[in-house]
Design an enzyme around this catalytic site. Structure first.
Site, mmCIF file in Angstrom:
data_model
loop_
_atom_site.group_PDB
_atom_site.id
_atom_site.type_symbol
_atom_site.label_atom_id
_atom_site.label_comp_id
_atom_site.label_asym_id
_atom_site.label_seq_id
_atom_site.Cartn_x
_atom_site.Cartn_y
_atom_site.Cartn_z
ATOM 1 C CB SER A 112 -0.949 -0.040 1.202
ATOM 2 O OG SER A 112 -1.967 0.915 1.079
ATOM 3 C CG ASP B 29 -7.241 -2.374 -2.923
ATOM 4 O OD1 ASP B 29 -7.839 -1.706 -2.067
ATOM 5 O OD2 ASP B 29 -6.002 -2.537 -2.920
ATOM 6 C CG HIS C 175 -5.979 -2.410 0.728
ATOM 7 N ND1 HIS C 175 -5.275 -1.842 -0.313
ATOM 8 C CD2 HIS C 175 -5.323 -2.039 1.856
ATOM 9 C CE1 HIS C 175 -4.248 -1.151 0.166
ATOM 10 N NE2 HIS C 175 -4.261 -1.257 1.478
#
Length: 485
Positions: free
Chosen positions: A330, A416, A453
């Site tokens: 991320s 995501d 995610h």
């Protein structure tokens, strides 16, 4: 609002103020408040949190009395309250601590005291760079507080601390299989010397660790502007070869969160092969001041810190100069991607998981779920100086044409909701278009069409993903499965 007088409605604690937070716990007619609100007669918020209290009466809610300030090199992180004890979660010199204070607190002073004035009992913990998480602790009348203690060399350890007797009991520890008994050693409790009253108790127990097999050290790396960056380095004492070993530098450094350094059995397969695993606590994570130093126009500090930690691993011989890898997830992928653009030769391979790479375009789209919230972290692109800062390090916008790039595995998730799947696809496509044609062939995109995610979940799926990442790095470095170099 008192539970017996619901008709009176909700009571406001204080008027809302930008960047000021309040955490309240009720105890015998008082609210104990952990807050960073400005102290009386000051114009700016105190750096970090302090402990205050007020009477739980509507007319007295604004009459606060400061109870305790954290003291030098120490910050309050959180608290929990019981019938006879107040538990404070602390950080001292970047490391976590827990302590209890007997209740009720008698306040008969004009000036706020420091924590040490209340004779706190600091919970005995191992000294090997621990990660500490509280357990459920739902019983208000209990005098026992449960913690899960962990570190890169200490498998998860569940410990009950008796705050009345000032003793502790080891409830459980994760078993590590596949290691010989001479490696999985039992060591006596090693307690920090931060406070004089932090000492081994008479009936002390012991907890198991892997410190005879694994070296885990915390060093300070000087960044571009002279600031010291904590770097935790983990390696096998037997398999590591000075100046020759491969290594992975992990980064995150965003949203004020610490990089996870708790126990992870997945790492054992790499450590046994001689790999060095390093964790960079760059600016942007950690306590409030460390967080602010890596946000908005200061975000470049996080990137420079990460680069400095990578160069330190090579310079000091922990990792061979052509065997250093990087891994980020991320916002951590933003760090890695930005450093790859700045120093394409620093890393030989990298893994970018659900990566935040097209930050400039994403932050210009307020319809995306997290964009406006991320203004506090990365800056508002509608403000010219903050837009220029974002544009200066955006991984997608700063690729180096014609330059040789390392082998990179980019993993994305179709569902995501935090980082759009298109960010990874756009970045990989542009790398293949503008960088060295031969090198760009080793940039791989792997998209999971079901997960979000945080991955698809499940023990076996996580193992498959980790094995794929490790296999990619080993292949990128030209290592076969039996090689320890």
């Amino acid at each position: 609002m008192e539970s017996g007088n619901v008709r009176e409605g909700l009571w406001p604690v204080q008027k809302r103020t930008n960047k000021v937070q309040y955490f309240l716990e009720h105890h015998n007619g008082f609210f104990y408040i952990l807050t960073n609100a400005p102290l009386k007669d000051t114009e700016t918020a105190v750096e970090g949190y302090y402990l205050a209290r007020c009477r739980a009466e509507k007319s007295l809610m604004d009459k606060w009395q400061v109870v305790a300030l954290p003291g030098p090199d120490c910050t309050f992180q959180d608290m929990d309250i019981f019938h006879e004890h107040l538990v404070l979660f602390l950080q001292k010199d970047g490391l976590p601590l827990f302590c209890s204070i007997d209740l009720p607190v008698q306040i008969d002073f004009q000036e706020p005291k420091e924590l040490g004035d209340f004779a706190p009992w600091f919970f005995p913990i191992p000294s090997n760079l621990c990660s500490i998480l509280p357990g459920p602790n739902n019983d208000f009348m209990s005098s026992t507080f449960r913690l899960v203690v962990s570190s890169p060399v200490i498998p998860d350890l569940t410990v009950d601390y008796d705050m009345r007797k000032k003793t502790f009991t080891i409830v459980d520890q994760e078993e590590v299989t596949g290691l010989c008994s001479s490696i999985y050693t039992v060591g006596q409790s090693n307690v920090s010397s931060i406070q004089q009253n932090l000492q081994l108790i008479e009936d002390s127990q012991s907890w198991s660790d892997l410190s005879k097999l694994l070296s885990c050290e915390r060093v300070q790396v000087v960044s571009h502007d002279g600031v010291s960056i904590p770097l935790v380095i983990l390696y096998s004492r037997e398999a590591h070869i000075h100046g020759e070993s491969p290594g992975i530098l992990y980064g995150y450094g965003a949203y004020g969160e610490d990089l996870d350094k708790s126990w992870c059995s997945d790492r054992l397969s790499l450590l046994a092969r001689g790999w060095v695993l390093a964790f960079a606590d760059v600016r942007g994570g950690g306590d409030p001041s460390w967080h602010i130093a890596g946000t908005k126009i200061n975000k470049i500090n996080s990137i420079q810190d990460f680069a400095a930690c990578g160069m330190h691993l090579i310079k000091e011989g922990f990792v061979h100069e052509s065997r250093l890898c990087a891994m980020g997830s991320s916002a951590g992928s933003l760090l890695v991607g930005a450093v790859v653009n700045m120093l394409p030769n620093l890393f030989s391979a990298a893994v970018l998981k659900v990566p935040f790479l097209d930050i400039c375009n994403t932050m210009l789209d307020p319809t995306l779920p997290l964009t406006i919230l991320d203004y506090e972290e990365f800056g508002d692109p509608n403000i010219p100086v903050e837009f220029d800062a974002i544009r200066s390090y955006s991984p997608y916008d700063n690729l180096s044409p014609g330059k040789c790039y390392p082998s990179i595995l980019v993993t994305a998730s179709f569902n995501d909701t935090r980082v759009g799947v298109w960010e990874a696809a756009k970045w990989v496509s542009k790398v293949r278009d503008v960088t060295c044609p031969s090198c760009s062939k080793s940039v791989v995109l792997k998209t999971n069409m079901q997960s979000g995610h945080f991955g698809e979940g499940g023990r076996f799926m996580r193992c498959e993903e980790t094995a794929f990442e490790y296999a990619f790095l080993m292949k990128a470095l030209g290592m076969d499965d039996m090689s320890a170099k």
